[in-house]
Design an enzyme around this catalytic site. Structure first.
Site, short mmCIF file in Angstrom:
data_model
loop_
_atom_site.label_atom_id
_atom_site.label_comp_id
_atom_site.label_asym_id
_atom_site.label_seq_id
_atom_site.Cartn_x
_atom_site.Cartn_y
_atom_site.Cartn_z
N PHE A 1 -6.14 -3.78 34.67
CA PHE A 1 -4.80 -3.17 34.76
C PHE A 1 -4.12 -3.44 33.42
O PHE A 1 -3.61 -4.53 33.18
CB PHE A 1 -4.05 -3.84 35.92
CG PHE A 1 -2.64 -3.38 36.17
CD1 PHE A 1 -2.37 -2.15 36.73
CD2 PHE A 1 -1.57 -4.22 35.88
CE1 PHE A 1 -1.06 -1.76 37.01
CE2 PHE A 1 -0.26 -3.84 36.15
CZ PHE A 1 -0.01 -2.60 36.72
N GLU B 1 1.20 -6.57 26.95
CA GLU B 1 0.79 -6.59 25.54
C GLU B 1 1.37 -7.85 24.90
O GLU B 1 2.28 -8.47 25.46
CB GLU B 1 1.36 -5.36 24.82
CG GLU B 1 0.82 -4.06 25.36
CD GLU B 1 1.23 -2.85 24.51
OE1 GLU B 1 1.91 -3.05 23.47
OE2 GLU B 1 0.86 -1.74 24.90
N SER C 1 7.51 -9.55 29.94
CA SER C 1 8.55 -9.19 30.92
C SER C 1 9.14 -7.83 30.58
O SER C 1 9.45 -7.03 31.47
CB SER C 1 9.66 -10.25 30.92
OG SER C 1 9.18 -11.46 31.45
N ILE D 1 -5.46 -9.68 30.79
CA ILE D 1 -5.88 -8.69 31.79
C ILE D 1 -6.97 -9.29 32.69
O ILE D 1 -8.09 -9.54 32.25
CB ILE D 1 -6.41 -7.40 31.09
CG1 ILE D 1 -5.42 -6.90 30.02
CG2 ILE D 1 -6.73 -6.33 32.13
CD1 ILE D 1 -4.01 -6.59 30.52
N THR D 2 -6.62 -9.50 33.95
CA THR D 2 -7.58 -10.06 34.91
C THR D 2 -8.68 -9.03 35.19
O THR D 2 -8.40 -7.84 35.33
CB THR D 2 -6.84 -10.44 36.23
OG1 THR D 2 -5.76 -11.29 35.90
CG2 THR D 2 -7.78 -11.17 37.19
N GLY E 1 -1.48 -39.81 45.66
CA GLY E 1 -1.34 -40.90 44.69
C GLY E 1 -2.26 -40.70 43.50
O GLY E 1 -2.49 -39.58 43.06
N GLU F 1 2.27 -11.24 37.16
CA GLU F 1 2.83 -10.09 37.91
C GLU F 1 4.35 -10.16 38.02
O GLU F 1 4.94 -9.83 39.05
CB GLU F 1 2.15 -9.95 39.28
CG GLU F 1 0.69 -9.61 39.10
CD GLU F 1 0.04 -8.94 40.28
OE1 GLU F 1 0.71 -8.16 40.97
OE2 GLU F 1 -1.15 -9.18 40.49
N1 COS Z 1 8.76 1.51 41.46
C1 COS Z 1 8.79 2.70 40.80
N2 COS Z 1 9.54 2.90 39.68
C2 COS Z 1 10.27 1.87 39.24
C3 COS Z 1 10.30 0.62 39.88
C4 COS Z 1 9.50 0.46 41.04
N3 COS Z 1 9.45 -0.70 41.71
N4 COS Z 1 11.10 -0.22 39.20
C5 COS Z 1 11.60 0.48 38.17
N5 COS Z 1 11.08 1.75 38.20
C6 COS Z 1 11.40 2.84 37.28
C7 COS Z 1 12.89 3.09 37.19
O1 COS Z 1 13.30 3.97 38.19
C8 COS Z 1 13.05 3.68 35.81
O2 COS Z 1 12.71 5.03 35.87
P1 COS Z 1 13.34 6.09 34.80
O3 COS Z 1 12.97 5.59 33.44
O4 COS Z 1 12.67 7.37 35.14
O5 COS Z 1 14.82 6.08 35.02
C9 COS Z 1 11.96 2.96 35.02
O6 COS Z 1 11.02 2.47 35.96
C10 COS Z 1 12.52 1.83 34.21
O7 COS Z 1 13.18 0.97 35.09
P2 COS Z 1 14.17 -0.15 34.56
O8 COS Z 1 15.22 0.47 33.69
O9 COS Z 1 14.62 -0.95 35.73
O10 COS Z 1 13.18 -1.00 33.64
P3 COS Z 1 13.48 -2.24 32.74
O11 COS Z 1 12.90 -1.97 31.41
O12 COS Z 1 14.90 -2.69 32.86
O13 COS Z 1 12.51 -3.34 33.40
C11 COS Z 1 11.75 -5.01 34.90
C12 COS Z 1 12.64 -3.80 34.68
C13 COS Z 1 12.13 -6.21 34.06
C14 COS Z 1 11.93 -5.33 36.39
C15 COS Z 1 10.27 -4.60 34.64
O14 COS Z 1 10.03 -4.35 33.27
C16 COS Z 1 9.29 -5.63 35.10
O15 COS Z 1 8.96 -5.69 36.28
N6 COS Z 1 8.78 -6.47 34.14
C17 COS Z 1 7.75 -7.41 34.45
C18 COS Z 1 6.42 -6.77 34.26
C19 COS Z 1 5.35 -7.52 34.95
O16 COS Z 1 5.46 -7.85 36.13
N7 COS Z 1 4.28 -7.80 34.24
C20 COS Z 1 3.23 -8.58 34.77
C21 COS Z 1 1.97 -7.90 34.62
S1 COS Z 1 0.75 -8.99 35.17
S2 COS Z 1 -0.38 -7.80 36.02
#
Ligand code: COS
Length: 383
Positions: free
Chosen positions: A123, A127, A132, A157-158, A342, A366
């Site tokens: 997945f 990067e 985040s 990437i797992t 312990g 995640e």
């Molecule tokens: N399902 C579907 N769409 C989603 C969603 C969800 N759960 N959450 C957000 N979106 C969509 C939004 O609707 C928005 O759409 P538009 O651009 O069309 O308006 C878009 O994604 C961007 O959303 P948002 O503005 O909320 O994004 P941000 O950049 O503010 O980021 C966070 C939000 C921080 C919550 C997100 O980047 C995140 O989850 N980061 C962590 C990533 C992560 O978990 N990485 C780990 C990978 S290990 S496998």
């Protein structure tokens, strides 16, 4: 309100628990020590049907519900984090995007082998400079005739670089949207494509027997048809996938916490100090009581979120809550469990030492605990 699991779910729990006890527990510590991914246990997990659990039988899956999948991850995690990570990443993040967003041809091409556990899939979201801030992906894909030309890299990437990894779903910048933000799309890249290299990462503190990798793309050309779903839908697809993935990380926290409680109960009932089992001291009995209570809360929260998902209701907020709470429950349980052991709890010959290390990933992978709080805060309208 009915809290009972179905007979099939109970049978699944029993069979995965017995498999984990008999096949994974005896080798988990050694694999962790050697930092070795086991193709042997991978094969056995595949035979048990742990891959493609929620995928319909039409594509080679088990056709079960999401809660069944979560129970399976929980039971593996009760014994070992690395193996649970392999199962969780393969189902939620490997199979998930192809199953939910792939076209018929893509699904038929990749899913049957993934569901048989013959292949693994990465997945490609994170990067070096987009953790985040996942939508800040810098990897680009430019259309040149009938091919995408991909440049960039992915990290952490797992299942991305195992011997049986067949490819990865890669989030790329494919242009600029009308509102000026990057257009992000998911593209399928198969192992062996020229310009695509997957490299194992070593030296991890936790999940040492799982496969973690870096992916590199240098003028990597893939067919135009490798686009997953509509162009520009990549970030939505990744976020939706993570909603489901977060439930499986929650299951790892829940199962890991249960494993900590089981080890702590056994040890503190056997270990005697001052003439009685240490469990009989109120200070320790209270730790065990707190662990049992928190695990019960974590299970209710996680299963409720799965129930929402299985009933086609919105569950993003609940998934973030379950992931966060289950991770933090395991954090507290692992801490108590080591404390109760312990000095022995600090030694590698006791599994609890590994659980203490493995827990840390759950606060970070995640979506960090901070990101989960952002998601929850946005849902309740304060951010
Ligand atoms: N399902 C579907 N769409 C989603 C969603 C969800 N759960 N959450 C957000 N979106 C969509 C939004 O609707 C928005 O759409 P538009 O651009 O069309 O308006 C878009 O994604 C961007 O959303 P948002 O503005 O909320 O994004 P941000 O950049 O503010 O980021 C966070 C939000 C921080 C919550 C997100 O980047 C995140 O989850 N980061 C962590 C990533 C992560 O978990 N990485 C780990 C990978 S290990 S496998």
């Amino acid at each position: 309100m009915d809290y009972t699991l179905s007979t099939e779910q109970e049978i699944l729990r029993e069979s995965v628990r017995s498999f984990a006890e008999n096949e994974i527990k005896p080798v988990a510590q050694e694999l962790d020590e050697k930092e070795e991914f086991s193709y042997e246990t991978m094969q056995k997990m595949a035979e048990l049907g742990l891959f493609g659990i929620f995928v319909s039988e039409q594509y080679g899956g088990q056709g079960m519900d999401y809660i069944s999948y979560i129970i399976a991850v929980e039971e593996i995690a009760r014994v070992d984090g690395s193996h649970a990570a392999t199962v969780a990443a393969e189902n939620s993040l490997g199979v998930g995007p192809l199953y939910y967003f792939g076209n018929e041809e893509q699904k038929k091409k990749y899913l049957p082998k993934l569901c048989k556990g013959e292949t693994l899939w990465g997945f490609g979201l994170t990067e070096p400079n987009a953790g985040s801030d996942a939508s800040n992906a810098q990897t680009t894909a430019v259309l040149d005739g009938n091919e995408w030309v991909i440049n960039g890299s992915k990290i952490f990437i797992t299942n991305g670089a195992a011997k049986i990894t067949a490819g990865s779903t890669v989030l790329c910048r494919t242009g600029t949207r009308d509102d000026g933000r990057p257009e992000l799309s998911c593209i399928i890249v198969e192992t062996g494509t020229p310009g695509y290299t997957a490299k194992e990462m070593h030296g991890k503190m936790m999940w040492r027997a799982s496969n973690t990798s870096e992916l590199y793309f240098e003028d990597c050309r893939v067919p135009k048809d490798n686009l997953l779903g509509p162009r520009g839908d990549g970030f939505h697809q990744m976020m939706q996938t993570l909603d489901g993935g977060r439930l499986s990380i929650g299951a790892m926290g829940l199962g890991g916490a249960q494993g900590c409680l089981d080890m702590a109960l056994k040890y503190s009932n056997e270990r005697e100090q001052f003439g009685r089992p240490i469990a009989k001291f109120q200070v320790n009995a209270f730790k065990l009581a707190d662990m049992a209570m928190e695990i019960e809360c974590a299970r209710l929260l996680l299963y409720k979120a799965c129930w929402l998902r299985d009933n086609d209701m919105r569950f993003s907020k609940e998934a973030a809550m379950a992931k966060l709470y289950c991770s933090e429950t395991m954090y507290r349980c692992a801490n108590h469990a080591v404390q109760l052991h312990g000095g022995y709890g600090l030694m590698k010959e006791y599994d609890v030492e590994r659980f203490y290390r493995d827990q840390k990933l759950l606060d970070i992978g995640e979506g960090t605990s901070e990101v989960q709080r952002i998601v929850i805060a946005r849902h309740i309208g304060v951010l």
